[in-house]
Write a protein that holds these residues in place. Structure first.
Motif, PDB file in Angstrom:
ATOM      1  N   TYR A   1       1.167  -1.086   0.372  1.00  0.00           N
ATOM      2  CA  TYR A   1       0.088  -0.046   0.178  1.00  0.00           C
ATOM      3  C   TYR A   1       1.413   1.125   0.362  1.00  0.00           C
ATOM      4  O   TYR A   1       1.842   0.919   0.515  1.00  0.00           O
ATOM      5  N   SER A   2       0.427   2.292  -0.628  1.00  0.00           N
ATOM      6  CA  SER A   2       1.256   3.554  -0.119  1.00  0.00           C
ATOM      7  C   SER A   2       0.127   4.957  -0.276  1.00  0.00           C
ATOM      8  O   SER A   2      -1.086   4.629  -1.152  1.00  0.00           O
ATOM      9  N   LEU A   3       0.184   5.117   0.614  1.00  0.00           N
ATOM     10  CA  LEU A   3      -0.061   6.676   1.349  1.00  0.00           C
ATOM     11  C   LEU A   3       0.522   8.387   0.645  1.00  0.00           C
ATOM     12  O   LEU A   3       1.420   8.201   0.841  1.00  0.00           O
ATOM     13  N   CYS A   4      -0.525   8.572  -0.332  1.00  0.00           N
ATOM     14  CA  CYS A   4       0.276  10.101  -0.742  1.00  0.00           C
ATOM     15  C   CYS A   4      -0.427  11.039   0.059  1.00  0.00           C
ATOM     16  O   CYS A   4      -1.672  11.204   0.323  1.00  0.00           O
ATOM     17  N   VAL A   5       0.051  11.168   1.160  1.00  0.00           N
ATOM     18  CA  VAL A   5       0.149  12.598   2.362  1.00  0.00           C
ATOM     19  C   VAL A   5      -0.135  14.092   1.852  1.00  0.00           C
ATOM     20  O   VAL A   5       0.623  14.181   0.754  1.00  0.00           O
ATOM     21  N   SER A   6      -0.876  14.753   2.401  1.00  0.00           N
ATOM     22  CA  SER A   6      -1.089  16.418   2.390  1.00  0.00           C
ATOM     23  C   SER A   6      -0.044  16.648   2.969  1.00  0.00           C
ATOM     24  O   SER A   6       0.609  16.220   3.826  1.00  0.00           O
ATOM     25  N   SER A   7       0.526  17.797   3.025  1.00  0.00           N
ATOM     26  CA  SER A   7       1.874  18.583   4.154  1.00  0.00           C
ATOM     27  C   SER A   7       1.251  20.008   4.039  1.00  0.00           C
ATOM     28  O   SER A   7       1.591  20.631   5.180  1.00  0.00           O
ATOM     29  N   GLN A   8       1.017  20.470   3.297  1.00  0.00           N
ATOM     30  CA  GLN A   8      -0.207  21.731   4.423  1.00  0.00           C
ATOM     31  C   GLN A   8      -1.525  21.955   3.433  1.00  0.00           C
ATOM     32  O   GLN A   8      -2.761  21.258   2.542  1.00  0.00           O
ATOM     33  N   ILE A   9      -2.036  23.101   4.151  1.00  0.00           N
ATOM     34  CA  ILE A   9      -3.961  23.663   3.999  1.00  0.00           C
ATOM     35  C   ILE A   9      -3.665  23.788   2.948  1.00  0.00           C
ATOM     36  O   ILE A   9      -4.065  25.298   3.887  1.00  0.00           O
ATOM     37  N   GLY A  10      -4.106  24.201   1.733  1.00  0.00           N
ATOM     38  CA  GLY A  10      -3.909  24.611   0.355  1.00  0.00           C
ATOM     39  C   GLY A  10      -2.399  24.801  -0.106  1.00  0.00           C
ATOM     40  O   GLY A  10      -1.556  23.222   0.376  1.00  0.00           O
ATOM     41  N   CYS A  11      -1.833  25.782  -0.822  1.00  0.00           N
ATOM     42  CA  CYS A  11      -0.661  25.859  -1.658  1.00  0.00           C
ATOM     43  C   CYS A  11      -0.495  27.151  -2.243  1.00  0.00           C
ATOM     44  O   CYS A  11      -1.410  27.963  -2.620  1.00  0.00           O
ATOM     45  N   LYS A  12       0.709  27.356  -2.152  1.00  0.00           N
ATOM     46  CA  LYS A  12       1.365  28.835  -2.247  1.00  0.00           C
ATOM     47  C   LYS A  12       1.599  28.680  -4.336  1.00  0.00           C
ATOM     48  O   LYS A  12       1.839  29.626  -4.370  1.00  0.00           O
ATOM     49  N   MET A  13       2.071  27.582  -4.131  1.00  0.00           N
ATOM     50  CA  MET A  13       2.745  27.626  -6.087  1.00  0.00           C
ATOM     51  C   MET A  13       1.745  28.219  -7.076  1.00  0.00           C
ATOM     52  O   MET A  13       2.435  28.111  -8.227  1.00  0.00           O
ATOM     53  N   GLY A  14       0.809  27.517  -6.997  1.00  0.00           N
ATOM     54  CA  GLY A  14      -0.012  28.430  -8.366  1.00  0.00           C
ATOM     55  C   GLY A  14      -0.011  27.577  -9.995  1.00  0.00           C
ATOM     56  O   GLY A  14      -0.158  28.337 -10.745  1.00  0.00           O
ATOM     57  N   CYS A  15       0.672  26.005  -9.054  1.00  0.00           N
ATOM     58  CA  CYS A  15       0.530  25.276 -10.820  1.00  0.00           C
ATOM     59  C   CYS A  15      -0.389  25.463 -11.829  1.00  0.00           C
ATOM     60  O   CYS A  15      -1.307  25.316 -11.084  1.00  0.00           O
ATOM     61  N   LYS A  16      -0.209  26.373 -12.913  1.00  0.00           N
ATOM     62  CA  LYS A  16      -1.898  26.021 -13.670  1.00  0.00           C
ATOM     63  C   LYS A  16      -2.241  24.667 -13.819  1.00  0.00           C
ATOM     64  O   LYS A  16      -3.783  25.466 -14.319  1.00  0.00           O
ATOM     65  N   PHE A  17      -2.523  23.832 -13.438  1.00  0.00           N
ATOM     66  CA  PHE A  17      -2.807  22.719 -14.481  1.00  0.00           C
ATOM     67  C   PHE A  17      -3.557  21.425 -13.122  1.00  0.00           C
ATOM     68  O   PHE A  17      -3.908  20.655 -12.804  1.00  0.00           O
ATOM     69  N   CYS A  18      -2.845  22.581 -11.981  1.00  0.00           N
ATOM     70  CA  CYS A  18      -2.750  21.895 -10.205  1.00  0.00           C
ATOM     71  C   CYS A  18      -5.056  22.116  -9.967  1.00  0.00           C
ATOM     72  O   CYS A  18      -4.765  23.723  -9.207  1.00  0.00           O
ATOM     73  N   ALA A  19      -5.440  21.411  -9.087  1.00  0.00           N
ATOM     74  CA  ALA A  19      -6.404  21.729  -8.005  1.00  0.00           C
ATOM     75  C   ALA A  19      -6.159  21.999  -7.251  1.00  0.00           C
ATOM     76  O   ALA A  19      -7.341  22.642  -6.278  1.00  0.00           O
ATOM     77  N   SER A  20      -4.833  21.803  -6.670  1.00  0.00           N
ATOM     78  CA  SER A  20      -4.695  21.905  -4.874  1.00  0.00           C
ATOM     79  C   SER A  20      -4.691  23.701  -4.887  1.00  0.00           C
ATOM     80  O   SER A  20      -4.280  24.042  -3.467  1.00  0.00           O
ATOM     81  N   THR A  21      -4.166  24.947  -5.846  1.00  0.00           N
ATOM     82  CA  THR A  21      -3.562  25.524  -5.193  1.00  0.00           C
ATOM     83  C   THR A  21      -4.403  26.695  -5.660  1.00  0.00           C
ATOM     84  O   THR A  21      -5.667  26.381  -5.381  1.00  0.00           O
ATOM     85  N   GLY A  22      -3.881  27.953  -6.058  1.00  0.00           N
ATOM     86  CA  GLY A  22      -4.615  29.291  -6.147  1.00  0.00           C
ATOM     87  C   GLY A  22      -4.407  29.797  -4.582  1.00  0.00           C
ATOM     88  O   GLY A  22      -3.779  30.326  -4.105  1.00  0.00           O
ATOM     89  N   ILE A  23      -5.546  30.637  -4.678  1.00  0.00           N
ATOM     90  CA  ILE A  23      -5.665  31.769  -3.719  1.00  0.00           C
ATOM     91  C   ILE A  23      -5.600  31.511  -2.624  1.00  0.00           C
ATOM     92  O   ILE A  23      -5.752  31.739  -1.366  1.00  0.00           O
ATOM     93  N   ASN A  24      -6.091  30.124  -2.136  1.00  0.00           N
ATOM     94  CA  ASN A  24      -6.657  29.515  -0.907  1.00  0.00           C
ATOM     95  C   ASN A  24      -5.308  29.616  -0.038  1.00  0.00           C
ATOM     96  O   ASN A  24      -6.104  27.992   0.495  1.00  0.00           O
ATOM     97  N   PHE A  25      -4.142  29.671   0.603  1.00  0.00           N
ATOM     98  CA  PHE A  25      -2.977  28.626   1.740  1.00  0.00           C
ATOM     99  C   PHE A  25      -4.259  29.060   2.834  1.00  0.00           C
ATOM    100  O   PHE A  25      -4.246  30.088   2.961  1.00  0.00           O
ATOM    101  N   ILE A  26      -3.740  28.152   3.457  1.00  0.00           N
ATOM    102  CA  ILE A  26      -4.480  28.833   4.568  1.00  0.00           C
ATOM    103  C   ILE A  26      -3.501  28.300   5.943  1.00  0.00           C
ATOM    104  O   ILE A  26      -2.724  29.675   6.357  1.00  0.00           O
TER     105      ILE A  26
END
Ligand code: SAH
Length: 341
Positions: free
Chosen positions: A100-125
């Motif tokens: 089993y492999s687990l993909c873990v999160s490291s932040q609530i939101g993300c600051k990087m702003g990659c254009k193809f990724c849903a995890s990012t944007g203005i909403n870094f917490i």
């Protein structure tokens, strides 16, 4: 209150010293937390009642509540966890023949702003703490009654932007008295924070480094990943070369193929030039379409052509299996949630 899972073993010994306890107690507590996976201090039956009371007064255990659990057709499971402050994060469990492999999160939101990724944007917490990272593993192992063998820092967030907590979490995950998952079974993926790559090379942790490259020239990479304006490809590649030299570890380059953007053979040629002679591997990811995203997935034919072209020119490349896209659990599809909205 402090979270007892935020400390690696050495730090926990210090914590206990401060409340007048012997360091070996830390080892006992570590075993209860990460091997027996108890959820209450009262279950730590080899500690005196008095110590258990003291622990309860000073620390929480940060047990996550599962808000939602979705299972994909391919067996991949996505969890939505309540991180106990009004926010929620996602974690993904994947099953491979080797475990089993687990993909873990490291932040609530993300600051990087990659254009193809849903995890990012203005909403870094905020950053997740070490304990909040480790808790994702504990909660999933308990829920499914399994032992996870691989951890990938590829969920929500940029792990190297939360450097200290991520490295500390890895120490807990890796410690034989902790979760005891070998460092070689832990991967960190980064969008390319150059100074942190140099720092990681000094840590003496044998984990795998993955670099989200996605394009082989600055113009194209900057249009997909704003971080490239700060750390352009030349600086990134130099950091990677130094990392390999220092650690003797192979780097994995991730390259998400988007139709008519970075998927033709000229792109492959440029990529070969960039990576020639490096101790590396290329992981090709069929790009996952996200809401309002400007990129579409390349055709299977193009993806295979791209892979074959790299392999024919001495660059080892494989295509990443697409897991969990039907439940929005695939690369780039994870999102943080605000429970109050
Ligand atoms: N922030 C880190 C880790 C999270 S993403 C990083 O950037 O590396 C894990 C991988 O999924 C990265 O390589 C990322 O670029 C890739 N990814 C993001 N969105 C994607 C998408 N829509 N399709 C395919 N891969 C994507």
């Amino acid at each position: 209150m402090k979270n007892i899972k935020d400390y690696d073993l050495e730090e926990l010994k210090n914590e206990l010293k401060q409340i007048g306890e012997k360091p070996f107690r830390a080892e006992q507590i570590f075993k209860w937390l990460y091997q027996d996976k108890v959820k209450e201090f009262d279950e730590m039956t080899n500690l005196s009642l008095q110590l258990r009371e003291k622990l309860k007064e000073n620390y929480t255990m940060c047990n996550y509540k599962i808000l939602k659990k979705q299972k994909s057709k391919d067996g991949t499971i996505k969890y939505l966890f309540d991180v106990l402050d009004g926010n929620a994060i996602e974690t993904v469990l994947m099953s491979y023949h080797h475990g089993y492999s687990l993909c873990v999160s490291s932040q609530i939101g993300c600051k990087m702003g990659c254009k193809f990724c849903a995890s990012t944007g203005i909403n870094f917490i905020r950053n997740l703490t070490s304990g909040e990272i480790v808790e994702q593993i504990l909660a999933v192992e308990q829920d499914e009654n399994i032992r996870i063998s691989n951890i990938v820092f590829m969920g929500i967030g940029e792990p190297l932007d939360n450097y200290d907590n991520v490295v500390n979490a890895i120490r807990i995950i890796n410690n034989q008295k902790g979760l005891s998952i070998g460092a070689r079974h832990i991967s960190i993926s980064t969008s390319g924070l150059v100074p942190k790559i140099y720092k990681l090379a000094e840590e003496n942790i044998q984990c795998t480094l993955s670099i989200s490259l996605h394009a082989s020239n600055n113009e194209k990479r900057s249009s997909m990943m704003p971080v490239n304006n700060r750390y352009p490809i030349e600086e990134l590649m130099q950091a990677c070369k130094d990392y390999i030299k220092k650690t003797n570890r192979r780097i994995s380059f991730e390259y998400a193929l988007a139709k008519d953007n970075n998927d033709n053979l000229d792109d492959a040629k440029e990529l070969i030039k960039l990576l020639k002679g490096m101790l590396c591997h290329v992981n090709l990811i069929p790009i996952n379409k996200i809401e309002n995203g400007q990129f579409d997935k390349s055709s299977n034919e193009n993806i295979m052509k791209f892979r074959d072209f790299l392999n024919d020119h001495g660059i080892v490349a494989t295509i990443r299996r697409e897991l969990g896209s039907d439940i929005d659990a695939a690369c780039g599809q994870l999102r943080r949630k605000n429970l109050k909205q």
